[in-house]
Design a protein around this motif. Structure first.
Motif, mmCIF file in Angstrom:
data_model
loop_
_atom_site.group_PDB
_atom_site.id
_atom_site.type_symbol
_atom_site.label_atom_id
_atom_site.label_comp_id
_atom_site.label_asym_id
_atom_site.label_seq_id
_atom_site.Cartn_x
_atom_site.Cartn_y
_atom_site.Cartn_z
ATOM 1 N N SER A 153 8.160 -1.675 5.791
ATOM 2 C CA SER A 153 8.751 -2.762 6.573
ATOM 3 C C SER A 153 7.796 -3.237 7.670
ATOM 4 N N SER A 154 7.179 -2.291 8.358
ATOM 5 C CA SER A 154 6.215 -2.649 9.407
ATOM 6 C C SER A 154 5.049 -3.435 8.832
ATOM 7 N N SER A 155 4.601 -3.021 7.645
ATOM 8 C CA SER A 155 3.482 -3.713 7.001
ATOM 9 C C SER A 155 3.869 -5.131 6.619
ATOM 10 N N ARG A 156 5.055 -5.302 6.023
ATOM 11 C CA ARG A 156 5.507 -6.635 5.606
ATOM 12 C C ARG A 156 5.665 -7.573 6.795
ATOM 13 N N GLN A 157 6.093 -7.035 7.932
ATOM 14 C CA GLN A 157 6.328 -7.846 9.124
ATOM 15 C C GLN A 157 5.048 -8.105 9.930
ATOM 16 N N GLY A 158 3.936 -7.574 9.442
ATOM 17 C CA GLY A 158 2.680 -7.780 10.150
ATOM 18 C C GLY A 158 2.503 -6.882 11.358
ATOM 19 N N ARG A 159 3.342 -5.844 11.482
ATOM 20 C CA ARG A 159 3.238 -4.910 12.617
ATOM 21 C C ARG A 159 2.305 -3.767 12.198
ATOM 22 N N HIS A 160 1.050 -4.115 12.035
ATOM 23 C CA HIS A 160 0.097 -3.164 11.452
ATOM 24 C C HIS A 160 -0.216 -2.003 12.395
ATOM 25 N N GLY A 161 -0.223 -2.283 13.685
ATOM 26 C CA GLY A 161 -0.435 -1.203 14.646
ATOM 27 C C GLY A 161 0.668 -0.168 14.567
ATOM 28 N N HIS A 162 1.910 -0.639 14.417
ATOM 29 C CA HIS A 162 3.047 0.278 14.311
ATOM 30 C C HIS A 162 2.987 1.059 13.001
ATOM 31 N N ALA A 163 2.574 0.373 11.922
ATOM 32 C CA ALA A 163 2.448 1.059 10.632
ATOM 33 C C ALA A 163 1.433 2.199 10.721
ATOM 34 N N LEU A 164 0.325 1.934 11.377
ATOM 35 C CA LEU A 164 -0.706 2.961 11.520
ATOM 36 C C LEU A 164 -0.202 4.111 12.396
ATOM 37 N N HIS A 165 0.567 3.768 13.416
ATOM 38 C CA HIS A 165 1.138 4.805 14.280
ATOM 39 C C HIS A 165 2.090 5.705 13.480
ATOM 40 N N LEU A 166 2.922 5.094 12.646
ATOM 41 C CA LEU A 166 3.847 5.883 11.828
ATOM 42 C C LEU A 166 3.077 6.827 10.902
ATOM 43 N N PHE A 167 2.010 6.335 10.315
ATOM 44 C CA PHE A 167 1.236 7.134 9.367
ATOM 45 C C PHE A 167 0.613 8.339 10.049
ATOM 46 N N PHE A 168 -0.087 8.100 11.139
ATOM 47 C CA PHE A 168 -0.767 9.208 11.810
ATOM 48 C C PHE A 168 0.211 10.137 12.524
ATOM 49 N N ASN A 169 1.323 9.608 12.977
ATOM 50 C CA ASN A 169 2.331 10.447 13.629
ATOM 51 C C ASN A 169 2.898 11.470 12.636
ATOM 52 N N ARG A 170 3.106 11.025 11.383
ATOM 53 C CA ARG A 170 3.608 11.942 10.355
ATOM 54 C C ARG A 170 2.578 13.028 10.064
ATOM 55 N N LEU A 171 1.300 12.643 9.971
ATOM 56 C CA LEU A 171 0.259 13.634 9.717
ATOM 57 C C LEU A 171 0.159 14.638 10.860
ATOM 58 N N PRO B 104 1.044 9.937 -1.167
ATOM 59 C CA PRO B 104 0.072 9.059 -1.838
ATOM 60 C C PRO B 104 0.359 7.567 -1.697
ATOM 61 N N ALA B 105 1.633 7.189 -1.811
ATOM 62 C CA ALA B 105 1.969 5.766 -1.757
ATOM 63 C C ALA B 105 1.732 5.166 -0.370
ATOM 64 N N ALA B 106 1.635 6.023 0.669
ATOM 65 C CA ALA B 106 1.465 5.526 2.031
ATOM 66 C C ALA B 106 0.010 5.202 2.369
ATOM 67 N N VAL B 107 -0.912 5.838 1.627
ATOM 68 C CA VAL B 107 -2.334 5.693 1.976
ATOM 69 C C VAL B 107 -2.821 4.254 1.863
ATOM 70 N N PRO B 108 -2.548 3.529 0.754
ATOM 71 C CA PRO B 108 -2.996 2.135 0.680
ATOM 72 C C PRO B 108 -2.400 1.263 1.785
ATOM 73 N N THR B 109 -1.147 1.530 2.150
ATOM 74 C CA THR B 109 -0.503 0.763 3.225
ATOM 75 C C THR B 109 -1.225 0.994 4.543
ATOM 76 N N ALA B 110 -1.555 2.256 4.822
ATOM 77 C CA ALA B 110 -2.271 2.574 6.062
ATOM 78 C C ALA B 110 -3.658 1.943 6.069
ATOM 79 N N LEU B 111 -4.328 1.949 4.930
ATOM 80 C CA LEU B 111 -5.660 1.337 4.839
ATOM 81 C C LEU B 111 -5.587 -0.177 5.024
ATOM 82 N N ARG B 112 -4.540 -0.803 4.494
ATOM 83 C CA ARG B 112 -4.364 -2.253 4.701
ATOM 84 C C ARG B 112 -4.152 -2.556 6.175
ATOM 85 N N ALA B 113 -3.433 -1.659 6.870
ATOM 86 C CA ALA B 113 -3.240 -1.843 8.313
ATOM 87 C C ALA B 113 -4.577 -1.774 9.043
ATOM 88 N N CYS B 114 -5.416 -0.822 8.644
ATOM 89 C CA CYS B 114 -6.761 -0.716 9.243
ATOM 90 C C CYS B 114 -7.560 -1.988 9.013
#
Length: 467
Positions: free
Chosen positions: A15-33, A47-57
């Motif tokens: 949802s964050s990625s679709r809405q263009g909230r890429h900073g938030h998407a990256l925060h969610l990814f690294f927070n989980r790790l 695995p499915a989250a990695v491409p989304t995180a890379l697109r945010a980068c």
């Protein structure tokens, strides 16, 4: 993380990625790790989250985070061999300007489809390496992979952005021979490339050709935001307003890129009230929009309003950049607000962590010089941690001429000649200062020197203004 929690987390990420909230998407990814590392002592990215995180980068041009994700991918064989992940890595590096890294990912991929080839091609084009893009397209053809419209557009864009309009046009002809008609992306690339390389006449001609083509290819919001600077550059508000009208009719006036370009066009053309009206109507504003409005107010003599706009910008939690402070320091200089300018210069460094650039130093010298504080301006230059350029010394030289300080003018002129010996502007200003001081013999000597050396005045020297 349990299945239900993982599903919920993935929905938030997507949802964050679709809405263009890429900073938030990256925060969610690294927070989980980070949470995994604290609980298990190891991380296991979904695995499915990695491409989304890379697109945010890629969207954030955050190469540092992208490299961290890449390092993590390399520890997981299943991820490292995943084509979707590899494509996302390549795209991330290309968008971040790490072309060598993108090429390395490309070369290590066992299987490459057209999407992968186009991603690398686009990276070469975006970073003005058109020959590399063309070479890659030829290699594709040699391997039996037929270029598509995306491939052709990437190649056209590369040469257009590099300022090689003839090659870009030749490629458009080649793509037509290959069975592809130029689309809105092709035309926009040609227009924006011309504008980026200050070929404003060519940009306006291309835009007229595009519009004259009828409904087959209509200008998009990207086309409009690309062409507007070409009208601003020559104060052609008549045609700029026609583009504005087209934006209103097609319903894209309020898109951020278009409205920002319109504000910039009106501000640079001196129609500051029209720029303000549009600026106040905007539902969102980028830092570029704020900067355009502040510069426009300063250039139109509304200096106090320009400085006040910075306070409004900060009040709306917008982030100023180095150009924002160039704009407000310029306003302070034009408005004679010396103490305000000095305070803003300190705030820029201490509150906002912006390291001064040469343009900021030139603004400060101009600010002090216009106020007649020539010794202070000279002391400021001597304390600079970097070597002053022609604009810094030129600002002091112009001020010395205005205030009749011949001795300091001669010193400043000597420094300008050192950094730019072929420019006659320093001689012109110095001869003016000497003439004002009644030293006609010295004036004649300088004129003879300029004539003997066949020096010329260079364009774009804003420090030549002595008012």
């Amino acid at each position: 993380m349990r299945g239900a929690e993982t599903s919920s987390w993935m929905k938030q990420l997507a949802s964050s990625s679709r809405q263009g909230r890429h900073g938030h998407a990256l925060h969610l990814f690294f927070n989980r790790l980070s949470l995994q590392a604290s609980m298990r002592g190891r991380v296991d990215p979904y695995p499915a989250a990695v491409p989304t995180a890379l697109r945010a980068c890629a969207h954030l041009t955050d190469a540092a985070s992208g490299r961290l994700i890449h390092a993590l991918v390399l520890t997981r064989p299943a991820l490292a061999s995943d084509k979707v992940v590899a494509t996302a890595l390549l795209h991330m590096y290309a968008k971040c300007g790490r072309i060598a890294s993108a090429r390395k990912v490309f070369d290590e991929m066992p299987v490459r489809d057209l999407v992968v080839w186009n991603a690398l091609l686009a990276g070469y084009a975006r970073h003005r390496l058109p020959e590399h893009a063309l070479t890659l397209a030829v290699k594709m053809r040699g391997l039996g992979l037929s270029p598509d419209l995306v491939t052709w557009n990437a190649a056209v864009s590369g040469f257009a952005m590099a300022g090689d309009g003839r090659m870009a046009s030749d490629l458009v002809g080649a793509m037509q021979e290959d069975g592809f008609q130029p689309d809105v992306v092709t035309w926009t690339s040609l227009v924006s490339g011309s504008v980026l390389n200050f070929q404003y006449g060519r940009a306006r001609t291309l835009f007229r050709e595009m519009v004259a083509g009828g409904a087959r290819v209509l200008p998009s919001s990207a086309t409009l935001s690309s062409i507007l600077p070409a009208f601003a550059s020559v104060g052609d508000t008549k045609h700029g307003k026609e583009v504005h009208g087209y934006a209103v009719v097609t319903g894209v006036e309020q898109e951020l890129t278009v409205s920002s370009a319109l504000v910039d066009m009106y501000a640079k053309s001196g129609l500051v009230h029209e720029a303000c009206r549009l600026f106040d109507k905007m539902s969102e504003r980028s830092t570029v929009t704020w900067n355009s409005m502040i510069f426009g107010l300063a250039d139109s003599g509304h200096c106090q309003e320009a400085v006040s706009l910075l306070d409004r910008m900060l009040g709306e939690d917008a982030t100023p950049d180095h150009l924002t402070f160039t704009a407000v320091l310029t306003a302070c200089s034009y408005g004679g607000m010396v103490e305000t300018g000095k305070a803003l210069y300190q705030r820029m460094r201490e509150e906002h962590g912006i390291v001064p650039r040469l343009e900021h130093y030139a603004c400060m010298v101009h600010l002090l010089g216009r106020a007649g504080r020539l010794v202070e301006a000279h002391d400021f230059i001597r304390a600079m941690p970097v070597e002053p350029d022609r604009f810094v010394w030129g600002a002091l030289l112009g001020a010395c001429r205005s205030h009749g300080n011949v001795e300091l003018a001669e010193l400043a002129a000597s420094h300008v000649r050192t950094v730019e010996p072929e420019n006659a502007a320093s001689y012109v200003l110095l001869s003016g200062a000497l003439s004002d001081a009644g030293k006609q013999n010295d004036v004649f000597k300088i004129k003879r020197l300029v004539k003997r050396r066949r020096l010329k005045r260079l364009d774009g020297c804003s420090w030549l203004e002595t008012s």
